[in-house]
Scaffold this active site. Structure first.
Site, PDB file in Angstrom:
ATOM      1  N   SER B 150      16.007  -0.947  15.102  1.00  0.00           N
ATOM      2  CA  SER B 150      16.779  -0.301  14.040  1.00  0.00           C
ATOM      3  C   SER B 150      17.590   0.870  14.623  1.00  0.00           C
ATOM      4  O   SER B 150      18.433   0.638  15.497  1.00  0.00           O
ATOM      5  CB  SER B 150      15.821   0.139  12.925  1.00  0.00           C
ATOM      6  OG  SER B 150      16.544   0.441  11.757  1.00  0.00           O
ATOM      7  N   ASP B 227      15.728  -9.176   6.080  1.00  0.00           N
ATOM      8  CA  ASP B 227      15.743  -7.730   6.321  1.00  0.00           C
ATOM      9  C   ASP B 227      16.572  -7.049   5.232  1.00  0.00           C
ATOM     10  O   ASP B 227      17.768  -7.298   5.112  1.00  0.00           O
ATOM     11  CB  ASP B 227      16.364  -7.510   7.709  1.00  0.00           C
ATOM     12  CG  ASP B 227      16.358  -6.071   8.159  1.00  0.00           C
ATOM     13  OD1 ASP B 227      16.458  -5.184   7.295  1.00  0.00           O
ATOM     14  OD2 ASP B 227      16.265  -5.855   9.378  1.00  0.00           O
ATOM     15  N   HIS B 261      12.277  -6.235   8.049  1.00  0.00           N
ATOM     16  CA  HIS B 261      12.624  -5.141   8.978  1.00  0.00           C
ATOM     17  C   HIS B 261      11.385  -4.479   9.592  1.00  0.00           C
ATOM     18  O   HIS B 261      11.502  -3.531  10.360  1.00  0.00           O
ATOM     19  CB  HIS B 261      13.436  -4.087   8.209  1.00  0.00           C
ATOM     20  CG  HIS B 261      14.240  -3.153   9.058  1.00  0.00           C
ATOM     21  ND1 HIS B 261      15.349  -3.536   9.773  1.00  0.00           N
ATOM     22  CD2 HIS B 261      14.100  -1.819   9.325  1.00  0.00           C
ATOM     23  CE1 HIS B 261      15.867  -2.496  10.427  1.00  0.00           C
ATOM     24  NE2 HIS B 261      15.116  -1.444  10.174  1.00  0.00           N
TER      25      HIS B 261
END
Lengths: 283, 283
Positions: B150, B227, B261
Site C-alpha cells: 500500500s 481491495d 487489502h
C-alpha cells in the site's frame, strides 16, 4: 439452531478466514469464534481442528499470528478458534480480574462458584461449540481434533482425555500440564472451583491421563527450551510425561532448543502440528 | 556507527526475529526497526530485503501478521522492516494528524515544509537505514532488494526507481501507484511537500517510471480484486502499468481474484514474493 452473525470474512490461501458471533447457552453471553474454511467449494465436507488459545488471547491471536491457514488449506481442514472466556457479563464485579484470571482466562473449566456461573468454557468447547459448528458449516462430524497453546494446551489435553473418542488426535504447544501444582492453576482453580483440591483434579491433564480409558490416544506436546514459563514452573511437562508413561499412554515430547513461549515459536511448528492432525483426520 | 539498542529477540524458523531502536539523523528521533536474521551462523553473510509497511503500521505488522520468516529462512535472506514515520517529535502540533497523515503515515518522502522537517522517510529508507543495517549485521552490501504494501508499496517503487542499481529487485502488494492522482497522495503531498504539484512528481511511481534510466529493472505488482481501496481509486495500478509499458519497463501484474487489502492477502502471496526476490539476491 444457533443464529450466527458474520463479523468479518477475508480470503486467504484460497479459503476464507471468517469471524462469527453467536449467543452461547453455556456462557449466557455473546461469543465470537474464528473459523477457516479451506475452500468455497459447495459440495465438500471437511474435518475440523479446534484450537484453544492461551491467557490474554481472544479468537484472533491464532488467526493473525500463527500462519496456520497455509497448512489448513494444504490439508483441507476447517480450523475453529474460540475466544478464551465469556465476556461482558452484566452486573459482574470484575475488580479481581487480571491478565491471568477472569476475562481472557476462562481456563477451560466449568465453574462451580456462583459468582462465576458464566464461566463454563469446558462445556462450551467440548459440547456447545461443536454443535454450533456442525450445524452451520460443511463438517465431517466424526472427524475432529483439538490443539492449543499454554492455557489452551491444558484445555485441549483435558478435553481429549475427558471425552474418549470425541477427538481423533490432540496436541499442545507449551501446555500448562499439571495445573493443580502450578501458580496459574492454583489461582484459577481456587477462583472457579473453590478450595476443594480433589475437584481440581477433574481438570488436570497429569491427573486425567492415569485414568484415561478409551480408544488409543497419543499425546503430542511441543515445548520451547527458552520458555520463561517453563523455567517458572508454570508448565511442568515432565509431570505429564511421567504420568503418561506410567499409564502407558503414548506421548511425543519435542523440546525445541532456543524457542520461547511466543507465537514465533508456535508459527515455527504450526505446519508440523497440522500435518500431524491431518494424518488422523484425512485417513 | 549508530548505537543500536535491542528491544526484543525471538527465535523463529531457525533464525531470530529482533527489534532494535536507534537514533536517526535524518528524522531526529528514536526509530525502531525489526530485522529477521536467518541463522545464528557467525561466518555467513546474507542478502537483505527491505519491507515498507502501509498507513497506520509500524515495524511489527509485517513481523506478526505476514508469516514472512518461513520464506526468508528458506532462502537465507535478512529482512528489515522499518517504522512508517518519525514518532514522538517534541513540541510538534499533532492536531492535524490522522490515520492517513502524520505519525504512521510518513509516505516515504522528504518533507520540504518546515513544520514537518522530521519527516524525511525517503532519505531514511534509501540511505541512512541501509548504512545502519550494513554496519551492524552480516550483510552482502551489494545484494539488497525492496518491497512493501500500500503506502509502503508506493515507497518501495519510488526508492527503486529513484536509485537505479541500488536494489536488485522491487515488488509491491497493492501499492499506491500514482499518488499525485489519488486522495491519499494529494493529502500527504500537500502536507509534506506543499502546493506545487510539479514537486510531487518526484515521489510518484507512475511519473518516475517514464524517466527511469539505469540497469534493467522489472516491477512486480500484486493486487487483490476485492481491495476496497482499489475500488475507491486510491491505488490506480493501471496508470502505472500504462506508464511502464510506454517506457518499456517490464512489469508483472497479478490480479488475485477475491483477495482484499489486508494481511490475509499479503500472507497468501508472501512466499511467492520472497521467492521472486531470492532469484535476484541469491544468484
Amino acid at each position: 439452531m444457533a443464529e450466527l452473525k458474520e463479523i468479518s470474512s477475508n480470503k486467504i490461501f484460497g479459503g476464507y478466514q471468517k469471524v462469527f458471533s453467536h449467543q452461547s447457552k453455556e456462557l449466557s453471553c455473546s461469543m465470537n469464534f474464528a473459523i477457516f474454511l479451506p475452500s468455497d467449494s459447495a459440495d465438500k465436507k471437511f474435518p475440523v481442528l479446534y484450537y484453544l488459545s492461551g491467557l490474554t488471547c481472544n479468537e484472533l491471536n491464532m488467526v493473525q499470528k500463527s500462519g496456520f491457514q497455509q497448512f489448513a488449506a494444504k490439508h483441507n481442514i476447517i480450523v475453529v478458534c474460540p475466544d478464551t472466556s465469556p465476556r461482558n457479563i452484566e452486573n459482574l464485579d470484575t475488580s479481581d480480574f487480571n491478565y491471568d484470571f477472569g476475562y481472557g482466562a476462562g481456563f477451560y473449566v466449568d465453574s462451580t462458584v456462583e459468582k462465576y456461573k458464566n464461566f463454563r468454557m469446558y462445556s462450551y468447547i467440548s459440547s456447545e461449540l461443536i454443535e454450533v459448528v456442525n450445524n452451520n458449516f460443511p463438517t465431517l462430524v466424526d472427524k475432529q481434533s483439538i490443539f492449543g497453546h499454554s492455557m489452551g494446551g491444558h484445555g485441549s489435553l483435558i478435553c481429549a482425555l475427558k471425552n474418549p473418542g470425541l477427538y481423533k488426535s490432540v496436541s499442545a504447544f507449551a501446555p500448562i500440564s499439571n495445573p493443580v501444582n502450578c501458580p496459574w492453576g492454583n489461582k484459577n482453580f481456587t477462583g472457579y472451583l473453590g478450595d476443594n483440591k480433589d475437584e481440581w483434579k477433574a481438570y488436570d491433564a497429569t491427573e486425567l491421563v492415569g485414568k484415561y480409558n478409551g480408544p488409543p490416544l497419543e499425546i503430542f506436546v511441543d515445548q520451547g527450551s527458552e520458555d520463561q514459563f517453563l523455567k517458572e514452573n508454570q508448565l511442568l511437562p515432565n509431570n505429564l510425561i511421567d504420568a503418561a508413561k506410567k499409564a502407558q499412554v503414548p506421548i511425543i515430547y519435542k523440546l525445541r532448543e532456543g524457542y520461547d513461549h511466543s507465537y514465533f515459536f508456535i508459527a515455527t511448528f504450526m505446519g508440523e502440528h497440522i500435518e500431524y492432525h491431518a494424518k488422523f483426520l484425512n485417513n
